[in-house]
Design an enzyme around this catalytic site. Structure first.
Site, mmCIF file in Angstrom:
data_model
loop_
_atom_site.group_PDB
_atom_site.id
_atom_site.type_symbol
_atom_site.label_atom_id
_atom_site.label_comp_id
_atom_site.label_asym_id
_atom_site.label_seq_id
_atom_site.Cartn_x
_atom_site.Cartn_y
_atom_site.Cartn_z
ATOM 1 N N GLU A 1 4.311 4.212 -1.304
ATOM 2 C CA GLU A 1 3.924 2.989 -2.002
ATOM 3 C C GLU A 1 3.089 2.088 -1.095
ATOM 4 O O GLU A 1 2.128 1.461 -1.551
ATOM 5 C CB GLU A 1 5.171 2.242 -2.465
ATOM 6 C CG GLU A 1 4.886 0.960 -3.217
ATOM 7 C CD GLU A 1 6.146 0.199 -3.585
ATOM 8 O OE1 GLU A 1 6.028 -0.922 -4.106
ATOM 9 O OE2 GLU A 1 7.262 0.722 -3.347
ATOM 10 N N GLU B 1 4.005 -4.604 -10.691
ATOM 11 C CA GLU B 1 4.425 -3.216 -10.527
ATOM 12 C C GLU B 1 3.405 -2.374 -11.290
ATOM 13 O O GLU B 1 3.468 -2.248 -12.511
ATOM 14 C CB GLU B 1 5.832 -3.014 -11.090
ATOM 15 C CG GLU B 1 6.916 -3.756 -10.338
ATOM 16 C CD GLU B 1 7.321 -3.063 -9.044
ATOM 17 O OE1 GLU B 1 6.697 -2.029 -8.685
ATOM 18 O OE2 GLU B 1 8.260 -3.536 -8.393
ATOM 19 N N HIS C 1 2.599 -3.906 -6.077
ATOM 20 C CA HIS C 1 3.667 -2.920 -5.882
ATOM 21 C C HIS C 1 3.502 -1.755 -6.852
ATOM 22 O O HIS C 1 2.625 -1.762 -7.723
ATOM 23 C CB HIS C 1 5.030 -3.577 -6.124
ATOM 24 C CG HIS C 1 5.542 -4.334 -4.937
ATOM 25 N ND1 HIS C 1 6.424 -3.814 -4.041
ATOM 26 C CD2 HIS C 1 5.263 -5.594 -4.522
ATOM 27 C CE1 HIS C 1 6.682 -4.716 -3.101
ATOM 28 N NE2 HIS C 1 5.980 -5.800 -3.376
ATOM 29 N N HIS D 1 5.273 -3.742 1.017
ATOM 30 C CA HIS D 1 5.830 -2.929 2.091
ATOM 31 C C HIS D 1 4.871 -2.806 3.276
ATOM 32 O O HIS D 1 3.931 -3.579 3.394
ATOM 33 C CB HIS D 1 6.298 -1.585 1.543
ATOM 34 C CG HIS D 1 7.133 -1.744 0.303
ATOM 35 N ND1 HIS D 1 8.450 -2.149 0.333
ATOM 36 C CD2 HIS D 1 6.810 -1.613 -1.007
ATOM 37 C CE1 HIS D 1 8.901 -2.252 -0.909
ATOM 38 N NE2 HIS D 1 7.925 -1.939 -1.742
#
Length: 282
Positions: free
Chosen positions: A120, A248, A173, A82
């Protein structure tokens, strides 16, 4: 192999995004649904900024493999999830880009956040900067998918192709499941990969990173005993021509993991685990 201009590590520090508009969208195949990402306002990162460099210099790296690591001649692509400015530019992040499977995906997403609204994008940026420092210290050339945590994008297709001249790609992430009881990391690889050889190397990379992550963090066994998820729908991975994984790192809605992600010491632990996994893979 496709050839693209890479962003030098001295000019860039990373953050990656993936398609869709829910949480960290690539994690949406979990047994629990992911919560919709909130349109958080752009702000200076509360962690992981350049001010962390002094803190890292004092503490050094806690990686068990740092002293013996030799990555001279290796090129490593890091794609932190992001970007801090995504929420303010919905038209840009919602435009369609190639998904690597003949279709299209949204350019990017806002990502998820902890219950205290820690984004995040801030977390992935902080971990990426720490990981970059360790990798360059071991002799590697590091290329990053973005230069700061204040911009927009890049789009998910670019987050795969920017690594074309690297030896591997690690995308950082954190997941955002609705339930706060969900806990643990998982790792995603493309299924199928660029080709059979690259796919196998990606799985091997996922196993190496998963093994090192498992020494410090909880694997989410909902994704199998190795906490590895194989998926065909993630544009960043689909557009990668080199061994590539999405990590993740944990669940941002889980109180204990959120606390770890928001702390500099926790971010260092995540960076060290990723570093050790990369060393093991080589």
């Amino acid at each position: 192999m496709r050839h693209r201009l890479l962003v030098p590590s001295l000019l860039a520090a990373a953050a990656l995004s993936l398609p869709g508009l829910v949480a960290c969208s690539q994690g949406s195949d979990a047994p629990g649904r992911t919560a919709q990402a909130t349109e958080t306002t752009d702000r200076s990162p509360s962690a992981g900024s350049d001010s962390d460099v002094g803190e890292d210099a004092k503490s050094g790296t806690a990686s068990a493999k740092a002293d013996d690591a030799d990555l001279e001649g290796k090129v490593i692509a890091i794609d932190p999830g992001h970007n801090g400015g995504n929420a303010k530019h919905p038209d840009e992040i919602n435009r369609q880009v190639p998904d690597g499977r003949g279709g299209t995906k949204a350019c990017n997403t806002t990502g998820t956040s902890t219950n205290s609204d820690y984004p995040e994008a801030d977390f992935t940026w902080a971990v990426a900067k720490k990981l970059e420092k360790s990798l360059t210290g071991a002799g590697a050339e590091v290329v990053l998918s973005r230069k700061d945590n204040k911009g927009v994008g890049p789009c998910v297709d670019e987050r795969g192709t920017f690594a074309d001249d690297a030896d591997l790609l690690v995308s950082i992430h954190a997941n955002g499941s609705e339930s706060s009881s969900v806990k643990g990391f998982h790792i995603i690889v493309a299924d199928p990969g660029e080709d059979a050889k690259t796919e196998k190397k990606s799985v091997d990379l996922a196993k190496s990173v998963g093994s090192s992550m498992g020494e410090e963090f909880t694997p989410n066994k909902a994704y199998g005993k190795d906490a590895i998820s194989r998926r065909p729908d993630l544009a960043g991975l689909n557009n990668a021509s080199v061994p590539a994984v999405i990590v993740e790192c944990g669940e941002m809605r889980n109180p204990s993991e959120a606390e770890l992600m928001e702390s500099k010491s926790g971010q260092r632990k995540y960076a060290d685990a990723l570093f050790d996994g990369i060393i093991d893979w080589f």
